[in-house]
Design an enzyme around this catalytic site. Sequence first.
Site, PDB file in Angstrom:
ATOM      1  N   LYS A  22      27.127  27.810  81.152  1.00 45.30           N
ATOM      2  CA  LYS A  22      26.515  28.378  79.941  1.00 45.30           C
ATOM      3  C   LYS A  22      25.621  27.355  79.242  1.00 45.30           C
ATOM      4  CE  LYS A  22      30.435  29.461  77.883  1.00 45.30           C
ATOM      5  NZ  LYS A  22      31.431  28.957  78.865  1.00 45.30           N
ATOM      6  N   ARG A  97      34.184  34.357  71.276  1.00 43.47           N
ATOM      7  CA  ARG A  97      35.213  34.160  72.298  1.00 43.47           C
ATOM      8  C   ARG A  97      36.398  35.083  72.073  1.00 43.47           C
ATOM      9  NH1 ARG A  97      33.622  28.513  73.626  1.00 43.47           N
ATOM     10  NH2 ARG A  97      34.914  27.671  75.269  1.00 43.47           N
ATOM     11  N   ARG A 136      31.676  16.984  85.793  1.00 47.94           N
ATOM     12  CA  ARG A 136      30.480  17.033  84.947  1.00 47.94           C
ATOM     13  C   ARG A 136      30.434  15.943  83.878  1.00 47.94           C
ATOM     14  NH1 ARG A 136      31.254  22.616  81.400  1.00 47.94           N
ATOM     15  NH2 ARG A 136      32.919  21.827  80.070  1.00 47.94           N
ATOM     16  N   ARG A 170      33.579  14.777  78.643  1.00 45.39           N
ATOM     17  CA  ARG A 170      34.384  15.373  77.579  1.00 45.39           C
ATOM     18  C   ARG A 170      35.869  15.115  77.783  1.00 45.39           C
ATOM     19  NH1 ARG A 170      32.251  21.436  76.830  1.00 45.39           N
ATOM     20  NH2 ARG A 170      34.486  21.696  76.487  1.00 45.39           N
ATOM     21  N   ARG A 181      42.244  26.266  79.213  1.00 50.21           N
ATOM     22  CA  ARG A 181      40.966  26.859  78.777  1.00 50.21           C
ATOM     23  C   ARG A 181      40.660  28.116  79.593  1.00 50.21           C
ATOM     24  NH1 ARG A 181      37.377  21.783  79.401  1.00 50.21           N
ATOM     25  NH2 ARG A 181      35.659  23.110  78.747  1.00 50.21           N
TER      26      ARG A 181
HETATM   27  P1  AMP Z   1      33.156  24.645  74.871  1.00 48.36           P
HETATM   28  O1  AMP Z   1      32.322  23.443  74.602  1.00 48.36           O
HETATM   29  O2  AMP Z   1      32.434  25.919  74.605  1.00 48.36           O
HETATM   30  O3  AMP Z   1      33.821  24.609  76.222  1.00 48.36           O
HETATM   31  O4  AMP Z   1      34.354  24.606  73.793  1.00 48.36           O
HETATM   32  C1  AMP Z   1      35.271  23.526  73.759  1.00 48.36           C
HETATM   33  C2  AMP Z   1      36.479  23.913  72.936  1.00 48.36           C
HETATM   34  O5  AMP Z   1      36.076  24.215  71.596  1.00 48.36           O
HETATM   35  C3  AMP Z   1      37.191  25.164  73.412  1.00 48.36           C
HETATM   36  O6  AMP Z   1      38.138  24.892  74.453  1.00 48.36           O
HETATM   37  C4  AMP Z   1      37.869  25.631  72.126  1.00 48.36           C
HETATM   38  O7  AMP Z   1      39.001  24.836  71.825  1.00 48.36           O
HETATM   39  C5  AMP Z   1      36.806  25.307  71.081  1.00 48.36           C
HETATM   40  N1  AMP Z   1      35.859  26.431  70.866  1.00 48.36           N
HETATM   41  C6  AMP Z   1      34.525  26.465  71.133  1.00 48.36           C
HETATM   42  N2  AMP Z   1      33.970  27.645  70.784  1.00 48.36           N
HETATM   43  C7  AMP Z   1      34.993  28.386  70.295  1.00 48.36           C
HETATM   44  C8  AMP Z   1      35.092  29.709  69.798  1.00 48.36           C
HETATM   45  N3  AMP Z   1      34.007  30.525  69.742  1.00 48.36           N
HETATM   46  N4  AMP Z   1      36.307  30.143  69.379  1.00 48.36           N
HETATM   47  C9  AMP Z   1      37.392  29.364  69.414  1.00 48.36           C
HETATM   48  N5  AMP Z   1      37.390  28.105  69.891  1.00 48.36           N
HETATM   49  C10 AMP Z   1      36.205  27.608  70.332  1.00 48.36           C
END
Ligand code: AMP
Length: 227
Positions: A22, A97, A136, A170, A181
């Site tokens: 994404k 989400r 990554r 990360r 996740r």
């Molecule tokens: P990402 O960078 O999108 O993989 O997000 C990393 C982490 O941030 C996720 O595993 C969640 O803990 C939190 N997170 C990101 N976006 C959301 C969202 N829309 N709702 C809830 N938690 C989020």
Amino acid sequence: MDTATTTSPAVLILLGPPGAGKGTQARMLEDKFSLVQLSTGDLLRAAVAAGTEAGKAAKAVMEAGDLVSDEIVIAILRDRMAEPDCAKGVILDGFPRTTVQAEALDGLLSENDQKISAAISLEVEDAEMVIRISGRYTCAGCGEGFHDRFKQPAVEGKCDKCGHTEFKRRADDNAETVASRLEAYHAQTAPLITYYESHGVLQRTDAMGKIDDIASDLEGFVSDALR
Ligand code: AMP
């Protein structure tokens, strides 16, 4: 791009499990269509780094691979969308989400006479996700994404995009957190595919292939949505 015929700024949603690409695809679309990538993961990581109240509440949840509360994420998203650059149109990466977030987004957009242009589901297999995520890393300067197996910098140790020589990985890209996740994705986010299908804005793409092939599929969807 011809935006003369669009009545309001584009709102694109990229749906897909962690590691589906994404962020990579959002950055490519951002460049191509002059839109703003809006990643709630990035916004939350910035809040954690800045030590804000939201960041303090989110830190442990993110480390465990669970979802941060709808209340916190919706507030962060709402504030970010109110910034002037978002008037160009946005690509939402990692939001919504949950169904509560999707409904909150619908409400926010209708307050501003906006609507979702397209929700694109990047479809991949879980086993592939673990491989993708564990390899990554990103440029510490500009955030460009790289991968140990799939996308090394052309000159070793130097970012292709900005020339920076430091990279980062990360904290939540480890096998244990990735499993949580993925579980959160299937339980709470995957139902949004049906949600957007029923709203008539869903597009699906097979995201197991090459980055450039997926990008060209997405460009087609976005061009159509912006027409
Ligand atoms: P990402 O960078 O999108 O993989 O997000 C990393 C982490 O941030 C996720 O595993 C969640 O803990 C939190 N997170 C990101 N976006 C959301 C969202 N829309 N709702 C809830 N938690 C989020």
